[in-house]
Design a protein around this motif. Structure first.
Motif, PDB file in Angstrom:
ATOM      1  N   ALA A 117      -9.389  -7.785 -16.026  1.00 46.23           N
ATOM      2  CA  ALA A 117      -8.753  -8.429 -16.675  1.00 46.23           C
ATOM      3  C   ALA A 117      -8.649  -7.997 -18.135  1.00 46.23           C
ATOM      4  O   ALA A 117      -7.613  -7.956 -19.053  1.00 46.23           O
ATOM      5  N   VAL A 118      -9.598  -7.178 -18.501  1.00 45.02           N
ATOM      6  CA  VAL A 118      -9.417  -6.425 -19.759  1.00 45.02           C
ATOM      7  C   VAL A 118      -8.534  -5.473 -20.073  1.00 45.02           C
ATOM      8  O   VAL A 118      -7.880  -5.275 -20.934  1.00 45.02           O
ATOM      9  N   ARG A 119      -7.837  -5.007 -18.870  1.00 43.44           N
ATOM     10  CA  ARG A 119      -6.804  -4.211 -18.724  1.00 43.44           C
ATOM     11  C   ARG A 119      -5.614  -4.620 -18.531  1.00 43.44           C
ATOM     12  O   ARG A 119      -4.462  -4.263 -19.293  1.00 43.44           O
ATOM     13  N   TYR A 120      -5.624  -5.579 -17.152  1.00 45.76           N
ATOM     14  CA  TYR A 120      -4.320  -5.969 -16.816  1.00 45.76           C
ATOM     15  C   TYR A 120      -4.006  -7.484 -17.293  1.00 45.76           C
ATOM     16  O   TYR A 120      -2.851  -8.013 -17.066  1.00 45.76           O
ATOM     17  N   GLY A 121      -4.974  -8.092 -17.821  1.00 40.78           N
ATOM     18  CA  GLY A 121      -4.635  -9.572 -18.236  1.00 40.78           C
ATOM     19  C   GLY A 121      -4.977 -10.248 -17.028  1.00 40.78           C
ATOM     20  O   GLY A 121      -5.338 -10.142 -15.839  1.00 40.78           O
TER      21      GLY A 121
ATOM     22  N   ARG B  39       0.877  -1.180   0.156  1.00 43.34           N
ATOM     23  CA  ARG B  39      -0.013  -0.007   0.175  1.00 43.34           C
ATOM     24  C   ARG B  39       0.848   1.262   0.050  1.00 43.34           C
ATOM     25  O   ARG B  39       0.313   2.387  -0.663  1.00 43.34           O
ATOM     26  N   ASP B  40       2.005   1.222   0.415  1.00 41.13           N
ATOM     27  CA  ASP B  40       2.676   2.536   0.572  1.00 41.13           C
ATOM     28  C   ASP B  40       3.930   2.542  -0.475  1.00 41.13           C
ATOM     29  O   ASP B  40       4.873   3.256  -0.576  1.00 41.13           O
ATOM     30  N   THR B  41       3.807   1.662  -1.483  1.00 38.37           N
ATOM     31  CA  THR B  41       5.005   1.428  -2.429  1.00 38.37           C
ATOM     32  C   THR B  41       4.680   2.247  -3.848  1.00 38.37           C
ATOM     33  O   THR B  41       5.411   2.334  -4.639  1.00 38.37           O
ATOM     34  N   GLY B  42       3.303   2.292  -4.047  1.00 41.71           N
ATOM     35  CA  GLY B  42       2.864   2.779  -5.171  1.00 41.71           C
ATOM     36  C   GLY B  42       2.540   1.768  -6.386  1.00 41.71           C
ATOM     37  O   GLY B  42       2.119   2.353  -7.734  1.00 41.71           O
ATOM     38  N   LEU B  43       2.715   0.782  -5.960  1.00 43.14           N
ATOM     39  CA  LEU B  43       2.186  -0.381  -6.639  1.00 43.14           C
ATOM     40  C   LEU B  43       1.161  -1.357  -6.181  1.00 43.14           C
ATOM     41  O   LEU B  43       0.720  -1.084  -5.170  1.00 43.14           O
ATOM     42  N   TRP B  44       0.579  -1.919  -7.138  1.00 43.18           N
ATOM     43  CA  TRP B  44      -0.383  -2.945  -6.822  1.00 43.18           C
ATOM     44  C   TRP B  44      -0.560  -4.123  -7.673  1.00 43.18           C
ATOM     45  O   TRP B  44       0.104  -4.234  -8.693  1.00 43.18           O
ATOM     46  N   PHE B  45      -1.388  -5.102  -7.281  1.00 41.07           N
ATOM     47  CA  PHE B  45      -1.279  -6.400  -8.058  1.00 41.07           C
ATOM     48  C   PHE B  45      -2.838  -6.447  -8.406  1.00 41.07           C
ATOM     49  O   PHE B  45      -3.861  -6.528  -7.500  1.00 41.07           O
ATOM     50  N   PRO B  46      -3.246  -6.130  -9.696  1.00 42.01           N
ATOM     51  CA  PRO B  46      -4.658  -5.934 -10.099  1.00 42.01           C
ATOM     52  C   PRO B  46      -5.502  -7.168 -10.387  1.00 42.01           C
ATOM     53  O   PRO B  46      -6.853  -6.747 -10.600  1.00 42.01           O
ATOM     54  N   VAL B  47      -4.983  -8.222 -10.258  1.00 46.45           N
ATOM     55  CA  VAL B  47      -6.019  -9.075 -10.898  1.00 46.45           C
ATOM     56  C   VAL B  47      -6.817  -9.462  -9.713  1.00 46.45           C
ATOM     57  O   VAL B  47      -6.532  -9.891  -8.652  1.00 46.45           O
TER      58      VAL B  47
END
Length: 461
Positions: A154-158, A125-133
């Motif tokens: 999935a339509v955007r990130y697979g 949460r504090d890294t600026g990254l996420w896992f979107p699936v």
């Protein structure tokens, strides 16, 4: 001597104490079912390894004594994939819950099988990254790899299939395989056979996934959500196709039919128009967002879309998406005390209107409660069927309907499962989908990696 007594005796010593092994009926039953309608089939014993070394040691014992092995993550699967058809040992992997080797500058991370989707994103949460699936449930990430899960983004990130870079897998004989080479994590490779994707979607039938290296993404600067009502299924899906053709980098396009919207209205005390509806979400920069929203609004209006509701702040977006997120529970509330079963066929997007219309007619004709929700951006939709499992006639009608739905998808060049997997119930459909030669190749791979048929036997093939 009962099988479980023999198995417990064999496994107790390497697990170093009773806290690592359980033969209690409640624990075994908990690990013999997932969230599907398939009946509980408990293992003889449940083990709780804490490391890949323990998984390997236990697998060697099981292999030597020819005991079936069933991996278990969070039990959120929907196709009966964790049932112990032949008894044996359930490997409950929840104690292996470490996030390992986070590389912020390379946008990747390695996780153990006890790490869930929400758990990883909380860690990030504090890294600026996420896992979107996002399959909806707070599933184990290694379990998501095992079933090739996807979901609303999935339509955007697979799907998981394109977001797994490497896997550590314990094979049937206890040996440890790194599918892309130990420690490797390039974004692309042309090196040899794609072993990583052989195990993505294998549903525990080829090995036990003990680590997954995953792609991460930057959290978008801005997110905007919208809901739009349409006069027909055709107009909603036409809008979807045209939005994608216009090159709008949309993150989510979710479809709910009139029955599903009505259920969501009742469940959440909402007031959406009871017509086919799209839920949309856009990710990007604030400037780019304006253009995406403008193009999408124009396309939807041209297709008869109305009652457009936009939201940018997180709280309003959360309220707007609540209907979609609560669809499963809203469907169940249509018939209190009943069970739900979710189908998940996927077809080319251009065939969506036809298959959804034919499916709705089939549901009405056979008096089946089955509101429809779908990830229309990639042609995947679900009937959330609500049934009384104690009514044999209804169970048979639902079974016949799901077979017809799957074959309808196959006839339209689609698949019998977009994201839930084959598990127990779709093995015959898999043969129809890929043909006997492909099944023979799969059986050959299975026989090479698991000649004794100990890894989650009875699933997929």
């Amino acid at each position: 001597v009962h099988t479980w007594q023999r198995t417990h005796r064999l496994l107790w010593e390497p697990m170093a104490g009773d806290e690592g092994v359980s033969v209690g009926s409640a624990v075994r039953e908990q690990h013999g079912r997932d969230e599907s309608v398939h009946r509980c089939q408990p293992p003889d014993v449940v083990v709780f390894p804490r490391s890949v070394e323990e998984v390997s040691a236990l697998a060697k014992i099981c292999h030597h004594h020819q005991l079936p092995m069933i991996p278990f993550g969070t039990g959120t699967g929907l196709e009966g994939g964790v049932g112990a058809l032949k008894g044996g040992v359930c490997f409950s992997l929840r104690k292996m819950d470490q996030v390992l080797d986070l590389h912020l500058e390379d946008f990747d991370v390695t996780v153990e099988p006890g790490v869930t989707r929400k758990g990883l994103n909380s860690y990030l949460r504090d890294t600026g990254l996420w896992f979107p699936v996002d399959p909806g449930a707070d599933a184990s990430l290694c379990g998501m790899a095992a079933t090739s899960a996807s979901g609303t983004n999935a339509v955007r990130y697979g799907t998981m299939r394109v977001n797994v870079l490497n896997l550590e897998v314990v094979l049937a004989d206890g040996t440890v395989l790194h599918t892309a080479g130990k420690g490797r994590r390039p974004r692309k490779t042309s090196a040899g056979y794609n072993l990583t994707n052989l195990f993505v979607g294998s549903e525990g039938t080829l090995g036990i996934i003990t680590k997954a290296t995953l792609r991460l993404f930057g959290i978008p600067e801005s997110m905007v959500s919208a809901v739009c009502s349409f006069p027909s299924v055709q107009s909603a899906v036409d809008s979807t196709v045209q939005i994608l053709q216009a090159g709008v980098p949309i993150a989510r396009i979710e479809f709910l039919d009139d029955v599903m919207i009505n259920a969501c209205n009742r469940f959440n005390n909402l007031s959406y128009a009871v017509t086919p509806t799209l839920f949309l979400e856009f990710h990007g920069s604030s400037k780019g967002m304006e253009e995406q929203v403008s193009i999408t609004e124009e396309i939807t209006r041209d297709n008869g879309g109305s009652d457009f509701a936009w939201a940018e702040d997180e709280e309003t977006r959360g309220r707007l998406w609540k209907a979609r997120h609560d669809a499963w529970y809203a469907a169940l509330a249509l018939r209190p005390g009943c069970k739900a079963y979710s189908t998940d066929v996927c077809v080319p997007i251009s065939r969506l209107p036809q298959i959804i219309v034919e499916t709705k007619e089939d549901l009405i004709r056979n008096n089946i409660t089955g509101p429809i929700a779908g990830h229309v951006g990639d042609g995947n939709f679900h009937c959330l069927i609500v049934l009384d499992p104690s009514d044999p006639d209804e169970v048979q009608r639902v079974h016949s309907f799901t077979e017809r739905l799957a074959r309808r998808a196959l006839a339209m060049d689609g698949t019998c499962t977009g994201e839930h997997g084959i598990g127990l119930g779709k093995r015959a459909l898999l043969r129809e989908e890929v043909g006997p030669l492909a099944i023979e190749v799969m059986q050959g791979l299975k026989a090479t990696l698991d000649p004794k048929n100990l890894m989650n036997p009875g699933k997929v093939l």
